[in-house]
Write an enzyme that holds these catalytic residues in place. Structure first.
Site, PDB file in Angstrom:
ATOM      1  N   PHE A   1     -11.446  -5.136  -6.736  1.00  0.00           N
ATOM      2  CA  PHE A   1     -11.726  -6.226  -5.580  1.00  0.00           C
ATOM      3  C   PHE A   1     -11.094  -5.344  -4.324  1.00  0.00           C
ATOM      4  O   PHE A   1     -10.339  -5.747  -3.416  1.00  0.00           O
ATOM      5  CB  PHE A   1     -10.687  -7.348  -5.643  1.00  0.00           C
ATOM      6  CG  PHE A   1     -11.047  -8.036  -6.886  1.00  0.00           C
ATOM      7  CD1 PHE A   1     -12.189  -8.996  -7.008  1.00  0.00           C
ATOM      8  CD2 PHE A   1     -10.167  -7.804  -8.007  1.00  0.00           C
ATOM      9  CE1 PHE A   1     -12.411  -9.790  -8.093  1.00  0.00           C
ATOM     10  CE2 PHE A   1     -10.391  -8.600  -9.236  1.00  0.00           C
ATOM     11  CZ  PHE A   1     -11.582  -9.650  -9.151  1.00  0.00           C
TER      12      PHE A   1
ATOM     13  N   ASP B   1     -15.902  -3.085  -5.615  1.00  0.00           N
ATOM     14  CA  ASP B   1     -15.839  -4.403  -4.930  1.00  0.00           C
ATOM     15  C   ASP B   1     -17.298  -5.033  -5.243  1.00  0.00           C
ATOM     16  O   ASP B   1     -18.424  -4.110  -5.026  1.00  0.00           O
ATOM     17  CB  ASP B   1     -15.820  -4.247  -3.590  1.00  0.00           C
ATOM     18  CG  ASP B   1     -15.327  -5.335  -2.675  1.00  0.00           C
ATOM     19  OD1 ASP B   1     -14.167  -6.045  -2.605  1.00  0.00           O
ATOM     20  OD2 ASP B   1     -16.302  -6.358  -2.464  1.00  0.00           O
TER      21      ASP B   1
ATOM     22  N   CYS C   1      -3.205 -13.785  -3.812  1.00  0.00           N
ATOM     23  CA  CYS C   1      -2.974 -14.372  -2.247  1.00  0.00           C
ATOM     24  C   CYS C   1      -2.874 -15.706  -2.436  1.00  0.00           C
ATOM     25  O   CYS C   1      -3.364 -16.685  -1.258  1.00  0.00           O
ATOM     26  CB  CYS C   1      -3.914 -13.666  -1.452  1.00  0.00           C
ATOM     27  SG  CYS C   1      -5.771 -14.210  -1.820  1.00  0.00           S
TER      28      CYS C   1
ATOM     29  N   ASP D   1      -6.229  -7.008  -7.240  1.00  0.00           N
ATOM     30  CA  ASP D   1      -5.926  -7.799  -5.867  1.00  0.00           C
ATOM     31  C   ASP D   1      -7.159  -8.644  -5.704  1.00  0.00           C
ATOM     32  O   ASP D   1      -7.846  -8.372  -4.652  1.00  0.00           O
ATOM     33  CB  ASP D   1      -5.397  -6.890  -4.701  1.00  0.00           C
ATOM     34  CG  ASP D   1      -5.136  -7.735  -3.399  1.00  0.00           C
ATOM     35  OD1 ASP D   1      -4.787  -8.977  -3.807  1.00  0.00           O
ATOM     36  OD2 ASP D   1      -5.009  -7.269  -2.546  1.00  0.00           O
TER      37      ASP D   1
ATOM     38  N   ARG E   1       0.842  -0.994  -0.040  1.00  0.00           N
ATOM     39  CA  ARG E   1      -0.080  -0.134  -0.070  1.00  0.00           C
ATOM     40  C   ARG E   1       0.777   1.259   0.028  1.00  0.00           C
ATOM     41  O   ARG E   1       0.600   2.365  -0.605  1.00  0.00           O
ATOM     42  CB  ARG E   1      -0.820   0.011   1.028  1.00  0.00           C
ATOM     43  CG  ARG E   1      -2.219  -0.820   1.001  1.00  0.00           C
ATOM     44  CD  ARG E   1      -3.202  -0.745   2.355  1.00  0.00           C
ATOM     45  NE  ARG E   1      -2.682  -1.399   3.319  1.00  0.00           N
ATOM     46  CZ  ARG E   1      -2.879  -2.500   3.839  1.00  0.00           C
ATOM     47  NH1 ARG E   1      -3.692  -3.423   3.002  1.00  0.00           N
ATOM     48  NH2 ARG E   1      -2.449  -3.078   5.073  1.00  0.00           N
TER      49      ARG E   1
END
Length: 207
Positions: free
Chosen positions: A59, A81, A171, A131, A43
């Site tokens: 996202f 999102d 992830c 992401d 970030r």
């Protein structure tokens, strides 16, 4: 599932501060204890590159990258999102961080649908952040995950302005760094875009 309080009292929301950004975190019901601490250093990278740019955060969840991009001087940040509560929380986090949500864009919609419409409308952003949640929760799912990452990277690149910045994350522990870079290279090749890696990053060192 819902977290269990073993001792003491846990408020519904806990406000945290991260390099001047403020976030309300639902540690009991939120995803990954309510905040993705593993992306803390990333970030900061986004924040350092955001000044004067139109930023798209896909996202976005509760707006971690979005808030930092705005605090870094982004001209406008668009957060997408599928979960309306997450978008509402992102707007709240903008306010908590001294930002004005009305100066930015918030969309509770599927990211793939948003990208399809944006590309058809010829929209472009200077910095695009992708992401997504894990596409490969198991090794068995890896075969289907790689084409999904490639597709998503291609759609993200399609709305990235010429000379712009594109940030892609995974992830999924079953998807390696080499895998993800391969997906990006494949997507860039199909789109006829030349991509140069400026940063190859991972989770924060204390994660």
């Amino acid at each position: 599932g819902k977290g269990e309080v073993l001792a003491g009292e846990v408020p519904e929301l806990v406000e945290i501060e991260e390099h001047g950004a403020h976030f309300a975190v639902d540690v009991r019901r939120g995803q990954k204890t309510g905040f993705f601490l593993d992306q803390r250093a990333n970030r900061q990278v986004v924040r350092a590159h955001a000044a004067g740019l139109d930023v798209l955060n896909l996202f976005s969840y509760t707006g971690g990258f979005s808030v930092h991009a705005a605090l870094g001087g982004a001209r406008r940040v668009t957060s997408v999102d599928i979960a309306a509560p997450a978008i509402a929380a992102a707007q709240d986090n903008f306010r908590r961080s001294g930002l004005t949500p009305a100066e930015h864009g918030f969309h509770a919609v599927d990211a793939f649908e948003f990208l399809t419409r944006a590309a058809a409308d010829g929209r472009r952003w200077d910095l695009v952040i992708v992401d997504p949640p894990s596409f490969a929760p198991s090794e068995k799912a890896r075969g289907k995950a790689l084409p999904a990452y490639t597709r998503l990277a291609g759609q993200g690149l399609a709305v990235t302005a010429p000379g712009g910045l594109f940030a892609l994350a995974s992830c999924s522990s079953h998807v390696t760094e080499v895998d993800l870079l391969g997906c990006l290279a494949d997507a860039a090749g199909r789109a006829g875009r030349r991509v140069r890696a400026r940063h190859i990053l991972g989770a924060a060192s204390d994660h």
